[in-house]
Design a protein around this motif. Structure first.
Motif, PDB file in Angstrom:
ATOM      1  N   ASN A 211       0.406  -1.788   8.690  1.00 21.89           N
ATOM      2  CA  ASN A 211       0.883  -3.452   8.519  1.00 21.89           C
ATOM      3  C   ASN A 211       0.579  -4.309   9.524  1.00 21.89           C
ATOM      4  O   ASN A 211       0.043  -5.553   9.148  1.00 21.89           O
ATOM      5  CB  ASN A 211       2.192  -3.515   8.148  1.00 21.89           C
TER       6      ASN A 211
ATOM      7  N   GLN B  14      11.447   1.515  -7.075  1.00 19.25           N
ATOM      8  CA  GLN B  14      10.967   2.466  -5.860  1.00 19.25           C
ATOM      9  C   GLN B  14      11.381   2.205  -4.728  1.00 19.25           C
ATOM     10  O   GLN B  14      11.758   3.183  -3.910  1.00 19.25           O
ATOM     11  CB  GLN B  14       9.263   2.316  -6.330  1.00 19.25           C
ATOM     12  N   TYR B  15      11.497   0.891  -4.254  1.00 17.39           N
ATOM     13  CA  TYR B  15      12.042   0.833  -3.179  1.00 17.39           C
ATOM     14  C   TYR B  15      13.378   1.044  -2.702  1.00 17.39           C
ATOM     15  O   TYR B  15      13.702   1.729  -1.654  1.00 17.39           O
ATOM     16  CB  TYR B  15      11.921  -0.936  -2.488  1.00 17.39           C
TER      17      TYR B  15
ATOM     18  N   ALA C 110       8.886   0.198   8.214  1.00 21.64           N
ATOM     19  CA  ALA C 110       9.193   1.370   7.525  1.00 21.64           C
ATOM     20  C   ALA C 110       7.980   2.093   6.625  1.00 21.64           C
ATOM     21  O   ALA C 110       7.933   3.082   6.187  1.00 21.64           O
ATOM     22  CB  ALA C 110      10.529   1.363   6.706  1.00 21.64           C
ATOM     23  N   THR C 111       7.214   1.239   6.057  1.00 22.02           N
ATOM     24  CA  THR C 111       5.925   1.586   5.352  1.00 22.02           C
ATOM     25  C   THR C 111       4.559   1.663   5.830  1.00 22.02           C
ATOM     26  O   THR C 111       3.585   1.599   5.070  1.00 22.02           O
ATOM     27  CB  THR C 111       6.154   0.639   4.187  1.00 22.02           C
TER      28      THR C 111
ATOM     29  N   TRP D 205       8.513   4.600  -1.636  1.00 23.08           N
ATOM     30  CA  TRP D 205       7.782   3.274  -1.658  1.00 23.08           C
ATOM     31  C   TRP D 205       6.675   3.193  -2.782  1.00 23.08           C
ATOM     32  O   TRP D 205       5.762   4.012  -3.110  1.00 23.08           O
ATOM     33  CB  TRP D 205       7.058   3.266  -0.299  1.00 23.08           C
TER      34      TRP D 205
ATOM     35  N   LEU E 279      10.656  -3.558   6.220  1.00 15.86           N
ATOM     36  CA  LEU E 279       9.792  -2.934   5.227  1.00 15.86           C
ATOM     37  C   LEU E 279       8.500  -2.721   5.918  1.00 15.86           C
ATOM     38  O   LEU E 279       7.621  -1.658   5.858  1.00 15.86           O
ATOM     39  CB  LEU E 279       9.604  -3.482   4.048  1.00 15.86           C
TER      40      LEU E 279
END
Length: 296
Positions: A245, A156-157, A239-240, A162, A236
């Protein structure tokens, strides 16, 4: 050297683009689609597993980032600066008095070992709190389905789709394995090999059992592993869902507010100031508090 590295950049971009296209093609296969349904990318946690991040984990994370920055910097200086021009010598006074000659080392090595000590002390606190609060279950695999779920998360990554999940509740399997490797494999290995390479190591018998050259290779390899992990981790995080986060990591809260971002920005500012402040004059002043600083 820089010309060679410049050529490596477009090659790396093309390789990354090829990997993404390949992952997208693999993900479109019916068998892989079925595999992703069966293993969505995260292993379920026990019912008693804690939810969210306590405040101590946020400040532990911030301190670790600060210490790792200067561990890598000073370690690299030790390897590349050549013969030191400034030395630190321990004062053998009181309880520290020995018949051996006082320990003498370059100022960069002194900085490396000093920050290492702070990192280790912080790590001990981290281990105690990790197991005392049950947070360990979030980064220690507790089921064999962590393996297929990690493969699923990797697909998925790589395909830029994601993994669906919420790190506030449960890490995906690839994150779990990565954090487990950092906390329980790489960190202890860095400490063990660092002790062997330290000038404080005096055991001749153990030196024969643990050769210096391969230990140095492992120590540098662990540093590279840390740097690769940090690069992927930061990418990540941004980006996610950067705000969410950063709130998890720095503010110990869940949501898309800006609190975590501002704490993160302040920590970056502190690290930048410390980076430029940690010059020869300041290092000599601080090192002289616990020993004698001399120049050749």
């Amino acid at each position: 050297m820089w010309f060679t590295l410049a050529w490596a950049v477009p090659v790396a971009v093309l390789a990354l683009a090829g990997a993404v296209l390949a992952a997208k093609g693999i993900r479109a296969l019916p068998a892989v689609e079925s595999f992703l349904v069966d293993y969505p990318g995260a292993s379920p946690l026990p019912a008693w597993a804690p939810v969210g991040f306590p405040a101590w984990l946020a400040w532990q994370h911030g301190l670790n980032v600060f210490f790792i920055l200067f561990i890598v910097r000073s370690g690299w200086q030790v390897r590349t600066a050549g013969r030191p021009t400034t030395f630190w010598t321990r004062r053998n006074t009181g309880a520290l008095r020995t018949r051996r000659a006082p320990t003498r080392m370059g100022i960069n090595l002194w900085l490396h070992l000093t920050v290492d000590l702070l990192w280790v002390l912080n790590g001990l606190v981290f281990y105690v709190l990790l197991f005392a609060t049950g947070q360990w279950v979030r980064i220690v695999p507790v089921s064999w389905d962590i393996v297929p779920n990690a493969v699923s998360a990797a697909i998925q990554y790589a395909s830029l789709g994601w993994p669906v999940g919420d790190g506030w509740v449960n890490y995906n399997a690839l994150q779990t394995l990565s954090y487990f490797s950092i906390v329980f494999v790489a960190a202890p290995l860095a400490l063990a090999t660092g002790i062997r390479l330290s000038p404080l190591w005096t055991s001749r018998r153990l030196s024969k059992l643990i050769p210096l050259a391969p230990t140095r290779v492992v120590h540098v390899g662990v540093m590279v592993f840390f740097l690769v992990f940090i690069a992927v981790h930061v990418t990540l995080v941004l980006a996610t869902g950067a705000l969410r986060n950063l709130n998890h990591m720095y503010a110990a809260t869940s949501g898309d507010g800006w609190t975590g971002f501002w704490i993160f920005a302040a920590s970056l500012a502190v690290m930048v100031v410390a980076w430029f402040a940690a010059g020869p004059r300041l290092l000599r002043a601080v090192a002289s508090l616990g020993g004698t600083v001399t120049t050749r």
